[in-house]
Design a protein around this motif. Structure first.
Motif, PDB file in Angstrom:
ATOM      1  N   GLU A  96       0.851  -1.185   0.000  1.00  0.00           N
ATOM      2  CA  GLU A  96       0.000   0.000   0.000  1.00  0.00           C
ATOM      3  C   GLU A  96       0.890   1.240   0.000  1.00  0.00           C
ATOM      4  OE1 GLU A  96      -2.874  -0.022   3.114  1.00  0.00           O
ATOM      5  OE2 GLU A  96      -4.138  -1.523   2.138  1.00  0.00           O
ATOM      6  N   LEU A  97       0.638   2.133  -0.968  1.00  0.00           N
ATOM      7  CA  LEU A  97       1.471   3.318  -1.150  1.00  0.00           C
ATOM      8  C   LEU A  97       0.703   4.568  -0.760  1.00  0.00           C
ATOM      9  CD1 LEU A  97       2.904   2.394  -4.678  1.00  0.00           C
ATOM     10  CD2 LEU A  97       4.007   2.051  -2.464  1.00  0.00           C
ATOM     11  N   MET A 148       6.574  14.654   1.458  1.00  0.00           N
ATOM     12  CA  MET A 148       6.473  14.276   0.050  1.00  0.00           C
ATOM     13  C   MET A 148       7.258  13.003  -0.269  1.00  0.00           C
ATOM     14  SD  MET A 148       4.429  16.588  -0.559  1.00  0.00           S
ATOM     15  CE  MET A 148       4.074  16.302  -2.271  1.00  0.00           C
ATOM     16  N   SER A 149       7.731  12.282   0.744  1.00  0.00           N
ATOM     17  CA  SER A 149       8.362  10.993   0.499  1.00  0.00           C
ATOM     18  C   SER A 149       7.272   9.939   0.318  1.00  0.00           C
ATOM     19  CB  SER A 149       9.288  10.615   1.655  1.00  0.00           C
ATOM     20  OG  SER A 149       8.541  10.483   2.858  1.00  0.00           O
ATOM     21  N   LEU A 150       7.665   8.822  -0.244  1.00  0.00           N
ATOM     22  CA  LEU A 150       6.722   7.741  -0.503  1.00  0.00           C
ATOM     23  C   LEU A 150       6.723   6.789   0.689  1.00  0.00           C
ATOM     24  CD1 LEU A 150       4.813   6.407  -2.591  1.00  0.00           C
ATOM     25  CD2 LEU A 150       6.781   5.103  -3.403  1.00  0.00           C
ATOM     26  N   LYS A 151       5.537   6.545   1.221  1.00  0.00           N
ATOM     27  CA  LYS A 151       5.395   5.643   2.352  1.00  0.00           C
ATOM     28  C   LYS A 151       4.745   4.354   1.862  1.00  0.00           C
ATOM     29  CE  LYS A 151       3.517   5.460   7.069  1.00  0.00           C
ATOM     30  NZ  LYS A 151       2.716   6.181   8.073  1.00  0.00           N
ATOM     31  N   GLN A 158       8.676   1.691  11.565  1.00  0.00           N
ATOM     32  CA  GLN A 158       8.045   0.818  12.548  1.00  0.00           C
ATOM     33  C   GLN A 158       7.192  -0.226  11.844  1.00  0.00           C
ATOM     34  OE1 GLN A 158       5.932   3.392  15.199  1.00  0.00           O
ATOM     35  NE2 GLN A 158       7.740   3.937  16.369  1.00  0.00           N
ATOM     36  N   THR A 159       7.047  -1.369  12.504  1.00  0.00           N
ATOM     37  CA  THR A 159       6.231  -2.507  12.042  1.00  0.00           C
ATOM     38  C   THR A 159       6.561  -2.832  10.593  1.00  0.00           C
ATOM     39  OG1 THR A 159       4.358  -1.073  11.435  1.00  0.00           O
ATOM     40  CG2 THR A 159       4.405  -1.940  13.686  1.00  0.00           C
ATOM     41  N   ASN A 160       5.530  -2.839   9.735  1.00  0.00           N
ATOM     42  CA  ASN A 160       5.752  -3.235   8.342  1.00  0.00           C
ATOM     43  C   ASN A 160       5.818  -2.037   7.405  1.00  0.00           C
ATOM     44  OD1 ASN A 160       3.011  -2.616   8.692  1.00  0.00           O
ATOM     45  ND2 ASN A 160       2.404  -3.873   6.956  1.00  0.00           N
ATOM     46  N   ASN A 161       6.074  -0.851   7.939  1.00  0.00           N
ATOM     47  CA  ASN A 161       6.104   0.365   7.124  1.00  0.00           C
ATOM     48  C   ASN A 161       7.521   0.669   6.639  1.00  0.00           C
ATOM     49  OD1 ASN A 161       3.326   0.947   7.366  1.00  0.00           O
ATOM     50  ND2 ASN A 161       3.669   1.820   9.397  1.00  0.00           N
ATOM     51  N   LEU A 162       7.592   1.292   5.447  1.00  0.00           N
ATOM     52  CA  LEU A 162       8.866   1.708   4.874  1.00  0.00           C
ATOM     53  C   LEU A 162       8.694   3.084   4.257  1.00  0.00           C
ATOM     54  CD1 LEU A 162       8.282  -1.535   3.674  1.00  0.00           C
ATOM     55  CD2 LEU A 162      10.762  -1.350   3.695  1.00  0.00           C
ATOM     56  N   MET A 186      -0.914   9.669  -6.872  1.00  0.00           N
ATOM     57  CA  MET A 186       0.511   9.476  -7.146  1.00  0.00           C
ATOM     58  C   MET A 186       0.977  10.220  -8.397  1.00  0.00           C
ATOM     59  SD  MET A 186       1.802   7.479  -4.804  1.00  0.00           S
ATOM     60  CE  MET A 186       0.909   6.971  -3.328  1.00  0.00           C
ATOM     61  N   SER A 187       0.172  11.179  -8.893  1.00  0.00           N
ATOM     62  CA  SER A 187       0.530  11.851 -10.143  1.00  0.00           C
ATOM     63  C   SER A 187       1.869  12.588 -10.042  1.00  0.00           C
ATOM     64  CB  SER A 187      -0.575  12.821 -10.552  1.00  0.00           C
ATOM     65  OG  SER A 187      -0.795  13.794  -9.543  1.00  0.00           O
ATOM     66  N   MET A 188       2.227  13.023  -8.825  1.00  0.00           N
ATOM     67  CA  MET A 188       3.489  13.760  -8.671  1.00  0.00           C
ATOM     68  C   MET A 188       4.709  12.874  -8.923  1.00  0.00           C
ATOM     69  SD  MET A 188       4.011  14.128  -4.557  1.00  0.00           S
ATOM     70  CE  MET A 188       5.646  14.756  -4.829  1.00  0.00           C
ATOM     71  N   TYR A 189       4.508  11.542  -8.877  1.00  0.00           N
ATOM     72  CA  TYR A 189       5.617  10.626  -9.123  1.00  0.00           C
ATOM     73  C   TYR A 189       5.654  10.118 -10.564  1.00  0.00           C
ATOM     74  CZ  TYR A 189       6.072  10.345  -4.029  1.00  0.00           C
ATOM     75  OH  TYR A 189       6.247  10.644  -2.707  1.00  0.00           O
ATOM     76  N   LYS A 190       4.607  10.391 -11.327  1.00  0.00           N
ATOM     77  CA  LYS A 190       4.544   9.840 -12.672  1.00  0.00           C
ATOM     78  C   LYS A 190       5.458  10.611 -13.619  1.00  0.00           C
ATOM     79  CE  LYS A 190      -0.190   8.132 -12.173  1.00  0.00           C
ATOM     80  NZ  LYS A 190      -1.583   8.235 -12.660  1.00  0.00           N
TER      81      LYS A 190
END
Length: 657
Positions: A348-349, A355-358, A417-421, A451-455
């Motif tokens: 899940e993004l 503005m970083s991707l989680k 933490q946990t399963n997050n990056l 997510m358009s800012m990453y496209k």
């Protein structure tokens, strides 16, 4: 009779839950006022929601028909099972057979008679509880009832009898008794006061085998005869599953001929390490040691294993047990597939405040999602599929999960933490546009935010250059560089700053990201340095015309070039000398030039016009001096009287003046 009413009959005709609950009611003594009236056993069973339920079992030639006042929609409910077990305990089935069919009951497991015509001279008493960690045997003379403390004396008497009468010989029963005495002398310790021979439990297996060959073995506590069964009884485990996620286990014993079964607690096993058990007055060998079972299974005949612990039992313990004992799976359990299977990776993004991707990493096993964890609380997942009446467990593939997690770390995600990056913006663009597409079928990416800012921009980044000669001069030209993304102009100085800052992308105005060709830009700047290109006050790059080779390198780098008409003509001519136009001769020229001399003169004029250098390398005698003189005259007509430096051999000096 077409059937035998016993434990097996009750188990086979009731549901697993009713068999279990009925046995529990029987153990707790919840059956009251039981009686046999004609062919029907009646009783009152204490209930959970009523004070009691009236229950009955009617015997006939073909079957036993139960009836109960409880609301359960099944013939052999838990109350009927409890009544049936109590009826068996009170021998009411045997009483029914005797009264209705004159069949004398035979109790083969209790009240056994002593040997009528014994051949041996001794009776053996067995006491399994006299001393902790020991089983005890007492030897008694059959005739005198005297306790034998001196076994060696018996052997001396036999030797004396053989000495006095060479024909004296022990019979088979006496020989077996002698073998028992030898074992006692070798492996036991005599309590002289009481006469008991104590044998360590772990050595008693051979003693049981030998006792089974004795004519009479007496229980020290009940003083009843013990019978040894020569056939092996089976230790069995029935495995079922409930639709609330529990594994239901039923542990029981089965007689050698399969005619009867007994709940685990009804049989006394002598030791977890010995394959011997006892039911009433019968001792028998078993096919498995109780020690093969986890201790929590041996606390009762019935055990529930809840939730993920059920998966652990199915995957880890059950396969081992199936190799060591008789295990019977219910029809529901037979449907299940216990093979190891890889899950689907679900990422899940979302966009974080900076503005970083989680990202969060989950794994889906047959529709059930579990988060990634380095140390999962349990490696088993309960899968429920009510529409298929199916419940089973899946073992998590922790090696696969760890590889998937490491793949995300390889994409420069940082663990949280946990399963997050989390992934920095620059790397997030790479991940979103390249790595996701290469992930494969086993991955699913869910975008929780826009997510358009990453496209990436569809048209991409283009580096463009406008080239023209400097006004009133052709020995220098200027290059004006800029970037362009979908009609958006980006100053080259800004592009340089981004490259030096390590940026890989340029964020356009609402049209996504454009990859900056950083390697090409750095190569271009390196070439500029090689060709002595410098920047003027207007941020334009100035190049000497004789350094025009840099333009060719720009073309090779994919820079889009826009040349002025004048520079375009120059570039075309210098790139393809064969297309160079012939230059008109000076008006004062009285000589006639051959065609190749005209071309040489035109080429020299081209070099002069753009401030370039060159070598006219014709062979001796082909008119190089004539072509040079014509060039000088042409320069004089165009630029006026200007000094010219001529370096030449003295042999041609006279031709120049």
């Amino acid at each position: 009779m077409k059937y035998k009413f016993n434990n097996k009959y009750l188990k086979d005709n009731s549901k697993p839950g009713s068999w279990r609950r009925g046995y529990e009611y029987f153990q707790k003594g919840q059956v009251e006022e039981i009686a046999l009236k004609d062919t029907t056993v009646t009783g009152k069973i204490k209930g959970n929601y009523k004070s009691y339920y009236e229950t009955s079992i009617k015997f006939n030639k073909t079957n036993a028909k139960p009836s109960c006042s409880c609301p359960l929609d099944e013939p052999w409910c838990k109350h009927a099972v409890a009544l049936g077990l109590t009826a068996l305990k009170n021998h009411l089935w045997d009483e029914f057979l005797y009264e209705k069919f004159d069949i004398t009951p035979v109790f083969e497991d209790e009240d056994l008679p002593m040997c009528e015509n014994p051949k041996g001279g001794y009776i053996f008493h067995f006491n399994p509880k006299r001393r902790q960690n020991f089983f005890s045997i007492l030897v008694m003379d059959r005739n005198t009832k005297r306790v034998i403390r001196d076994l060696e004396g018996i052997f001396k008497a036999v030797l004396e009898a053989q000495k006095n009468d060479p024909s004296f010989e022990l019979n088979e029963a006496q020989k077996l008794e002698a073998m028992m005495f030898k074992m006692l002398l070798k492996h036991s310790r005599l309590d002289k006061k009481s006469g008991w021979y104590d044998v360590q439990i772990n050595k008693f297996d051979e003693f049981f085998k030998m006792l089974s060959k004795m004519e009479d073995v007496i229980d020290a506590k009940t003083h009843k005869k013990i019978r040894f069964d020569n056939d092996v009884w089976k230790l069995c485990l029935a495995v079922n599953v409930s639709y609330v996620g529990n594994v239901l286990l039923s542990l029981y014993w089965e007689r050698p001929d399969g005619s009867e079964i007994y709940p685990f607690e009804e049989i006394r096993y002598f030791s977890r390490q010995l394959k011997w058990g006892r039911y009433k007055d019968v001792i028998f060998q078993t096919d498995a040691q109780v020690s093969i079972l986890p201790q929590y299974l041996t606390k009762a005949s019935f055990t529930d294993i809840k939730d993920a612990e059920g998966g652990k039992f199915i995957y880890e313990e059950l396969p081992k047990l199936r190799t060591m004992m008789s295990v019977y799976l219910s029809e529901e359990m037979e449907k299940l597939a216990f093979e190891k299977r890889p899950p689907k990776c679900i990422v899940e993004l979302s966009i974080d405040y900076d503005m970083s991707l989680k990202a969060s990493l989950d794994f889906e096993y047959d529709g059930v999602r579990v988060p990634y964890s380095k140390t999962p609380k349990t490696p088993y997942i309960t899968i429920k599929q009510p529409e298929k009446d199916l419940l089973y467990w899946v073992k998590r593939d922790t090696e696969f999960e760890e590889r998937a997690y490491q793949m995300l770390l390889a994409c420069r995600f940082a663990p949280m933490q946990t399963n997050n990056l989390a992934l920095e913006k620059e790397y997030a663009i790479d991940f979103y546009n390249y790595y996701i597409n290469k992930a494969g079928e086993g991955w699913e990416f869910i975008e929780k935010d826009d997510m358009s800012m990453y496209k990436l921009n569809n048209k991409g980044f283009e580096l463009k250059a406008a080239i023209d000669f400097i006004e009133e001069s052709t020995d220098k030209f200027e290059i004006e560089l800029h970037g362009e993304v979908d009609d958006e102009i980006i100053e080259f100085e800004k592009i340089q700053d981004l490259v030096y800052d390590g940026a890989k992308y340029y964020n356009t105005k609402g049209k996504g990201q454009a990859a900056i060709p950083a390697d090409d830009i750095l190569s271009l700047l390196k070439s500029f340095n090689t060709y002595d290109v410098y920047k003027n006050e207007e941020d334009k790059f100035i190049v000497k015309t004789y350094r025009a080779g840099v333009v060719s390198e720009m073309e090779n780098m994919g820079v889009k070039l826009k040349m002025s008409r004048k520079f375009s003509k120059f570039w075309k001519e210098i790139s393809t000398f064969s297309n160079m136009e012939n230059t008109p001769l000076p008006k004062s020229t009285i000589a006639t030039l051959r065609e190749y001399q005209t071309k040489g003169y035109s080429w020299l004029w081209f070099l002069y016009k753009y401030g370039l250098n060159g070598i006219l390398a014709d062979d001796m005698g082909l008119g190089k001096t004539l072509q040079t003189l014509t060039l000088l005259q042409k320069a004089k007509e165009k630029d006026g009287k200007e000094p010219t430096l001529v370096i030449c051999p003295t042999s041609v000096k006279s031709q120049l003046w």
